[in-house]
Scaffold this active site. Structure first.
Site, PDB file in Angstrom:
ATOM      1  N   ASP A   1      36.624  60.013  33.269  1.00 39.89           N
ATOM      2  CA  ASP A   1      37.751  60.938  33.237  1.00 39.89           C
ATOM      3  C   ASP A   1      39.023  60.221  32.794  1.00 39.89           C
ATOM      4  O   ASP A   1      39.552  59.382  33.515  1.00 39.89           O
ATOM      5  CB  ASP A   1      37.982  61.531  34.641  1.00 39.89           C
ATOM      6  CG  ASP A   1      39.150  62.506  34.662  1.00 39.89           C
ATOM      7  OD1 ASP A   1      38.907  63.697  34.406  1.00 39.89           O
ATOM      8  OD2 ASP A   1      40.292  62.078  34.913  1.00 39.89           O
TER       9      ASP A   1
ATOM     10  N   TYR B   1      47.355  58.927  29.952  1.00 47.51           N
ATOM     11  CA  TYR B   1      46.976  57.626  30.523  1.00 47.51           C
ATOM     12  C   TYR B   1      47.091  56.495  29.480  1.00 47.51           C
ATOM     13  O   TYR B   1      47.012  55.324  29.834  1.00 47.51           O
ATOM     14  CB  TYR B   1      45.548  57.640  31.088  1.00 47.51           C
ATOM     15  CG  TYR B   1      45.272  58.650  32.176  1.00 47.51           C
ATOM     16  CD1 TYR B   1      46.300  59.370  32.792  1.00 47.51           C
ATOM     17  CD2 TYR B   1      43.973  58.914  32.606  1.00 47.51           C
ATOM     18  CE1 TYR B   1      46.041  60.315  33.773  1.00 47.51           C
ATOM     19  CE2 TYR B   1      43.698  59.849  33.592  1.00 47.51           C
ATOM     20  CZ  TYR B   1      44.745  60.551  34.164  1.00 47.51           C
ATOM     21  OH  TYR B   1      44.465  61.486  35.137  1.00 47.51           O
TER      22      TYR B   1
ATOM     23  N   LYS C   1      42.441  65.107  28.798  1.00 46.79           N
ATOM     24  CA  LYS C   1      43.354  66.203  29.165  1.00 46.79           C
ATOM     25  C   LYS C   1      44.513  66.300  28.180  1.00 46.79           C
ATOM     26  O   LYS C   1      44.990  65.271  27.679  1.00 46.79           O
ATOM     27  CB  LYS C   1      43.912  65.969  30.588  1.00 46.79           C
ATOM     28  CG  LYS C   1      42.851  65.600  31.597  1.00 46.79           C
ATOM     29  CD  LYS C   1      43.393  65.422  33.002  1.00 46.79           C
ATOM     30  CE  LYS C   1      42.354  64.751  33.890  1.00 46.79           C
ATOM     31  NZ  LYS C   1      42.365  63.276  33.821  1.00 46.79           N
TER      32      LYS C   1
ATOM     33  N   HIS D   1      46.346  69.670  31.506  1.00 47.09           N
ATOM     34  CA  HIS D   1      46.646  68.708  32.569  1.00 47.09           C
ATOM     35  C   HIS D   1      47.453  69.333  33.724  1.00 47.09           C
ATOM     36  O   HIS D   1      47.144  69.113  34.889  1.00 47.09           O
ATOM     37  CB  HIS D   1      47.396  67.510  31.975  1.00 47.09           C
ATOM     38  CG  HIS D   1      47.215  66.249  32.730  1.00 47.09           C
ATOM     39  ND1 HIS D   1      47.059  65.017  32.135  1.00 47.09           N
ATOM     40  CD2 HIS D   1      47.145  66.010  34.068  1.00 47.09           C
ATOM     41  CE1 HIS D   1      46.914  64.086  33.067  1.00 47.09           C
ATOM     42  NE2 HIS D   1      46.966  64.661  34.243  1.00 47.09           N
TER      43      HIS D   1
HETATM   44  N1  LIG Z   1      44.523  65.715  36.788  1.00 44.65           N
HETATM   45  C1  LIG Z   1      45.478  65.004  37.350  1.00 44.65           C
HETATM   46  O1  LIG Z   1      46.652  65.399  37.391  1.00 44.65           O
HETATM   47  C2  LIG Z   1      45.127  63.695  37.958  1.00 44.65           C
HETATM   48  C3  LIG Z   1      46.077  63.008  38.756  1.00 44.65           C
HETATM   49  C4  LIG Z   1      45.702  61.795  39.330  1.00 44.65           C
HETATM   50  C5  LIG Z   1      44.445  61.283  39.106  1.00 44.65           C
HETATM   51  N2  LIG Z   1      43.544  61.957  38.304  1.00 44.65           N
HETATM   52  C6  LIG Z   1      42.188  61.425  38.040  1.00 44.65           C
HETATM   53  O2  LIG Z   1      41.549  61.126  39.281  1.00 44.65           O
HETATM   54  C7  LIG Z   1      41.134  59.760  39.285  1.00 44.65           C
HETATM   55  C8  LIG Z   1      41.128  59.188  40.681  1.00 44.65           C
HETATM   56  O3  LIG Z   1      42.411  59.283  41.279  1.00 44.65           O
HETATM   57  P1  LIG Z   1      43.401  58.026  41.499  1.00 44.65           P
HETATM   58  O4  LIG Z   1      43.101  57.000  40.490  1.00 44.65           O
HETATM   59  O5  LIG Z   1      44.784  58.565  41.534  1.00 44.65           O
HETATM   60  O6  LIG Z   1      43.114  57.530  42.957  1.00 44.65           O
HETATM   61  P2  LIG Z   1      41.844  57.286  43.925  1.00 44.65           P
HETATM   62  O7  LIG Z   1      40.578  57.287  43.165  1.00 44.65           O
HETATM   63  O8  LIG Z   1      42.024  58.187  45.070  1.00 44.65           O
HETATM   64  O9  LIG Z   1      42.150  55.821  44.457  1.00 44.65           O
HETATM   65  C9  LIG Z   1      42.189  54.712  43.612  1.00 44.65           C
HETATM   66  C10 LIG Z   1      42.720  53.525  44.414  1.00 44.65           C
HETATM   67  O10 LIG Z   1      41.805  53.181  45.450  1.00 44.65           O
HETATM   68  C11 LIG Z   1      41.315  51.864  45.243  1.00 44.65           C
HETATM   69  N3  LIG Z   1      39.871  51.914  45.525  1.00 44.65           N
HETATM   70  C12 LIG Z   1      38.922  52.559  44.803  1.00 44.65           C
HETATM   71  N4  LIG Z   1      37.715  52.442  45.387  1.00 44.65           N
HETATM   72  C13 LIG Z   1      37.899  51.709  46.509  1.00 44.65           C
HETATM   73  C14 LIG Z   1      37.037  51.245  47.526  1.00 44.65           C
HETATM   74  N5  LIG Z   1      35.737  51.522  47.513  1.00 44.65           N
HETATM   75  N6  LIG Z   1      37.568  50.488  48.534  1.00 44.65           N
HETATM   76  C15 LIG Z   1      38.891  50.206  48.565  1.00 44.65           C
HETATM   77  N7  LIG Z   1      39.768  50.638  47.624  1.00 44.65           N
HETATM   78  C16 LIG Z   1      39.275  51.373  46.607  1.00 44.65           C
HETATM   79  C17 LIG Z   1      41.644  51.503  43.814  1.00 44.65           C
HETATM   80  O11 LIG Z   1      41.937  50.137  43.674  1.00 44.65           O
HETATM   81  P3  LIG Z   1      41.177  49.171  42.608  1.00 44.65           P
HETATM   82  O12 LIG Z   1      41.237  49.832  41.259  1.00 44.65           O
HETATM   83  O13 LIG Z   1      41.966  47.907  42.687  1.00 44.65           O
HETATM   84  O14 LIG Z   1      39.773  49.027  43.112  1.00 44.65           O
HETATM   85  C18 LIG Z   1      42.921  52.310  43.564  1.00 44.65           C
HETATM   86  O15 LIG Z   1      44.030  51.622  44.070  1.00 44.65           O
HETATM   87  C19 LIG Z   1      42.164  59.114  38.344  1.00 44.65           C
HETATM   88  O16 LIG Z   1      41.822  57.812  37.945  1.00 44.65           O
HETATM   89  C20 LIG Z   1      42.225  60.127  37.239  1.00 44.65           C
HETATM   90  O17 LIG Z   1      41.106  60.005  36.384  1.00 44.65           O
HETATM   91  C21 LIG Z   1      43.884  63.145  37.745  1.00 44.65           C
END
Ligand SMILES: NC(=O)c1ccc[n+]([C@@H]2O[C@H](COP(=O)([O-])OP(=O)(O)OC[C@H]3O[C@@H](n4cnc5c(N)ncnc54)[C@H](OP(=O)(O)O)[C@@H]3O)[C@@H](O)[C@H]2O)c1
Length: 278
Positions: free
Chosen positions: A49, A54, A79, A112
């Site tokens: 994704d 990004y 997106k 988005h």
């Molecule tokens: N549509 C939208 O508006 C929107 C907005 C935000 C996000 N998104 C999508 O959703 C995806 C996920 O959301 P997100 O990136 O915001 O946050 P998330 O997946 O909730 O959390 C990511 C964070 O958690 C850490 N992490 C991941 N797995 C872990 C584990 N097993 N143990 C400990 N820490 C862990 C990562 O660090 P490390 O990388 O250092 O491991 C990073 O700091 C995004 O990457 C994006 O593709 C979409």
């Protein structure tokens, strides 16, 4: 319940979407994104994704090519960014994303953020791309129920997916029920609340009971709610850990305990007030 990374949910148009994928928000263009996407694919992930905003679509594309896995075996989402909403600008932005990714079709294209008044015109361009066979499924992101109702009223094609912030502090009960009723697949962004939930005591207790990590418990909770999830990590051991969620099931009681953590609190913007780029 899905039993492996290869398991998929069937979207309303029959397209198979993997239940769990890799998110790459805030993953730097170049080596960082290339290495994390390659690590994910190497460990069995099918779904990636990304988003135009990004600024890492080129790296995602390079990783896909270098992974050695045929493109048609992967599920690629990107997106449309807010500044590009509108009919012609959407068609152009789609081509730009595809060129950056270096692929000739998308699996899923999402609006988005809704913004205020252009998402219906934008959706017409999405419908054209879909009908022209450029994208296998079309959807939205950050749409509340009222946005969906408004869009569906005039749309020829219903969105197949709505990707929203969803985690134990934001359980989106009404939106989830609405999407289920309408046949729109809900997808969780920031499932781990960007890491903020990983020291939550209730989750720690539950995790200890199943001999799993808090991250794994949350991702399992997503799946048991019928929500597609896309945790982000740039670390291979966590990419592996986040996908190791198919060998246990939470009891109804533990599901309820996690539901009970809801605070309606967001780590990101509220779609009703998000105006960046509009
Ligand atoms: N549509 C939208 O508006 C929107 C907005 C935000 C996000 N998104 C999508 O959703 C995806 C996920 O959301 P997100 O990136 O915001 O946050 P998330 O997946 O909730 O959390 C990511 C964070 O958690 C850490 N992490 C991941 N797995 C872990 C584990 N097993 N143990 C400990 N820490 C862990 C990562 O660090 P490390 O990388 O250092 O491991 C990073 O700091 C995004 O990457 C994006 O593709 C979409």
């Amino acid at each position: 319940m899905p039993t492996s990374l290869k398991d998929t949910v069937t979207l309303s148009n029959g397209v198979e979407m993997p239940w769990l994928g890799l998110g790459v928000f805030k993953v730097s263009e170049g080596e960082e994104v290339i290495q994390s996407v390659k690590a994910a694919i190497r460990n069995g992930y099918i779904s990636i994704d990304t988003a135009a905003i990004y600024l890492n679509e080129e790296g995602v594309g390079q990783a896909i090519r270098e992974s050695g896995v045929p493109r048609e075996n992967l599920f690629i989402t990107t997106k449309l960014w807010n500044t590009e909403q509108g009919y012609e600008s959407t068609l152009e932005a789609f081509e730009t994303s595809l060129n950056k990714l270096g692929i000739d079709y998308l699996d899923l294209y999402l609006i988005h953020w809704p913004g205020v008044d252009k998402y219906k015109e934008t959706w017409k361009a999405f419908e054209k791309l879909y009908k022209d066979g450029r994208v296998r499924a079309i959807g939205v992101s950050n749409f509340h129920v009222h946005h969906l109702e408004d869009l569906i009223r005039e749309a020829e094609i219903k969105p197949m997916v709505n990707q929203v912030e969803f985690h134990p502090h934001l359980t989106q009960k009404e939106l989830l029920a609405y999407c289920k009723k309408e046949g729109i697949q809900l997808e969780a962004w920031s499932p781990l609340k960007k890491g903020e939930l990983l020291n939550e005591p209730v989750l720690e207790d539950i995790a200890a009971k199943y001999n799993k990590s808090v991250a794994q418990v949350i991702l399992c909770w997503d799946l048991q709610h019928g929500v597609v999830t896309i945790p982000k990590s740039i670390k291979e051991h966590r990419i592996i850990e986040n996908a190791d969620v198919f060998d246990f099931e939470l009891t109804a009681e533990d599901m309820e305990k996690i539901d009970g953590l809801n605070q309606n609190s967001r780590s990101g913007s509220n779609p009703d007030t998000m105006r960046v780029g509009f």
